[in-house]
Write an enzyme that holds these catalytic residues in place. Sequence first.
Site, PDB file in Angstrom:
ATOM      1  N   GLY A  97      31.571  44.218  30.401  1.00  0.00           N
ATOM      2  CA  GLY A  97      31.703  43.288  29.285  1.00  0.00           C
ATOM      3  C   GLY A  97      31.871  41.875  29.806  1.00  0.00           C
ATOM      4  CD  GLN A 130      34.898  37.084  31.454  1.00  0.00           C
ATOM      5  OE1 GLN A 130      34.404  37.800  30.605  1.00  0.00           O
ATOM      6  NE2 GLN A 130      35.358  37.571  32.592  1.00  0.00           N
ATOM      7  CB  CYS A 135      39.435  40.570  34.599  1.00  0.00           C
ATOM      8  SG  CYS A 135      38.862  39.058  33.792  1.00  0.00           S
ATOM      9  CG  LEU A 136      33.084  40.851  35.492  1.00  0.00           C
ATOM     10  CD1 LEU A 136      31.807  40.541  34.719  1.00  0.00           C
ATOM     11  CD2 LEU A 136      32.766  41.571  36.791  1.00  0.00           C
ATOM     12  CG  HIS A 171      39.501  42.551  29.248  1.00  0.00           C
ATOM     13  ND1 HIS A 171      40.415  42.708  30.266  1.00  0.00           N
ATOM     14  CD2 HIS A 171      38.622  41.606  29.673  1.00  0.00           C
ATOM     15  CE1 HIS A 171      40.093  41.877  31.257  1.00  0.00           C
ATOM     16  NE2 HIS A 171      38.997  41.205  30.938  1.00  0.00           N
ATOM     17  CD  GLU A 172      35.061  41.312  27.587  1.00  0.00           C
ATOM     18  OE1 GLU A 172      35.109  40.084  27.797  1.00  0.00           O
ATOM     19  OE2 GLU A 172      35.007  42.152  28.516  1.00  0.00           O
ATOM     20  CG  HIS A 196      38.087  36.961  28.714  1.00  0.00           C
ATOM     21  ND1 HIS A 196      38.621  36.221  29.743  1.00  0.00           N
ATOM     22  CD2 HIS A 196      37.761  38.167  29.255  1.00  0.00           C
ATOM     23  CE1 HIS A 196      38.619  36.939  30.855  1.00  0.00           C
ATOM     24  NE2 HIS A 196      38.102  38.136  30.585  1.00  0.00           N
TER      25      HIS A 196
HETATM   26 ZN    ZN Z   1      37.986  39.706  31.831  1.00  0.00          ZN
END
Ligand code: ZN
Length: 173
Positions: free
Chosen positions: A45, A50, A87-88, A129-130, A133
Amino acid sequence: MAYDIRTFGDPVLASVAEDVKNIDGKIVRLSQAMLQAMYRAPGLGLAAPQIGVQKQIFVYDIDGTPTTLINPRIVESSGEWVYDEGCLSIPGLYVEMVRPKQVLLAALDLEGNEVTVEADELLARLFQHELDHLNGVLMFERMTADQRDEAMREYRRISESGASGETRHISLK
Ligand code: ZN
């Protein structure tokens, strides 16, 4: 255009994204660029902040179906589920966390239709999670104080060593 994924410390990750007013060609192209960045990472995701775009939009693919959701909100949540969240934007860290097991999410799709998605376990976690963000919230804010200390220390160590690909698991405590 290829975008780099922003990492912890970048102020764009700490700000609240704006609602999308018009779902036009620019939004469609943004969603394509986000999917591309997500697959390249690779990740399951990705939220617009991001890649440095402060808009309420995220993409995901957990079963081979690339999906874009716009102006999302969680309508209901229930239960508890433990999962090792990554998390990226905080590469290398996987942190065991408890969050609601099920959520009902309402959003717009790329055609502007109102959609609701009932999500359980992994998909429910991804949605939470998204959405974090999009509200400028990173995993660090969801950890226990002890986990946060350890996570900060480990993240600093991993990023200073420049050892890309190194991972660290932080259990619930
Ligand atoms: Zn993340």
